[in-house]
Scaffold this motif. Structure first.
Motif, PDB file in Angstrom:
ATOM      1  N   UNK A 112       0.858  -1.188   0.000  1.00 36.73           N
ATOM      2  CA  UNK A 112       0.000   0.000   0.000  1.00 36.73           C
ATOM      3  C   UNK A 112       0.895   1.240   0.000  1.00 36.73           C
ATOM      4  N   UNK A 113       0.266   2.407  -0.070  1.00 39.20           N
ATOM      5  CA  UNK A 113       1.017   3.668  -0.129  1.00 39.20           C
ATOM      6  C   UNK A 113       1.995   3.832   1.022  1.00 39.20           C
ATOM      7  N   UNK A 114       1.653   3.307   2.212  1.00 34.41           N
ATOM      8  CA  UNK A 114       2.542   3.471   3.370  1.00 34.41           C
ATOM      9  C   UNK A 114       3.546   2.319   3.490  1.00 34.41           C
ATOM     10  N   UNK A 115       3.680   1.561   2.425  1.00 36.20           N
ATOM     11  CA  UNK A 115       4.656   0.457   2.345  1.00 36.20           C
ATOM     12  C   UNK A 115       4.266  -0.808   3.106  1.00 36.20           C
ATOM     13  N   UNK A 116       3.055  -0.867   3.647  1.00 36.79           N
ATOM     14  CA  UNK A 116       2.641  -2.111   4.308  1.00 36.79           C
ATOM     15  C   UNK A 116       2.112  -3.067   3.246  1.00 36.79           C
TER      16      UNK A 116
END
Ligand code: SF4
Ligand code: SF4
Length: 133
Positions: free
Chosen positions: A37-41
């Motif tokens: 996802x956008x937050x790297x998760x």
């Protein structure tokens, strides 16, 4: 001055590892993909996947093909054919061309190419050669 430039050049171009071996065309790196996802998760649910596809159509290039031991979804690329050949080989992205990436931080932390991959890494200097300096 020349020594300083040479020193900088060596720092910028040196790596602690060299990549060896060759691709055996197993296709594992095209079907064990972790998307984030956008937050790297990492994406863990179908709902998250549906949402990111609306946000970025590039995600439509993949389908869910499994889950790893950490409950993270694994994806396969739509461009992989049943003979493990890439249907867009000459147009494939940078990430595909670089796999497995020579990322020192990743390797130091125990990362390695996928099982079955024909590539492997070796330190570019022997341990004893470091002791000589
Ligand atoms: S574009 Fe080709 S090389 Fe890249 S993941 Fe898809 S099948 Fe593999
Ligand atoms: S996992 Fe390694 S050997 Fe298999 S297709 Fe990818 S690069 Fe080639």
């Amino acid at each position: 001055m020349f020594k300083y430039i040479k020193f900088l050049y060596q720092i910028m171009t040196s790596s602690k590892y060299i990549k060896k071996g060759k691709c055996n065309k197993c296709g594992n790196c095209c079907r064990n993909i972790i998307l984030t996802l956008g937050d790297n998760t990492p994406i863990r649910t179908e709902e998250q996947f549906e949402r990111v596809k609306e946000w970025d159509k590039h995600f439509c290039n993949f389908y869910i093909s499994g889950k790893d031991e950490n409950e993270v979804l694994q994806f396969t690329c739509n461009a992989l054919d049943k003979n493990n050949k890439c249907k867009v080989y000459f147009l494939r992205g940078f990430g595909c061309r670089m796999y497995p990436k020579k990322d020192t931080k990743f390797l130091i932390n125990g990362g390695k190419p996928l099982d079955g991959c024909g590539y492997y890494y070796e330190p570019n200097k022997s341990f004893s050669s470091f002791l000589k300096h």
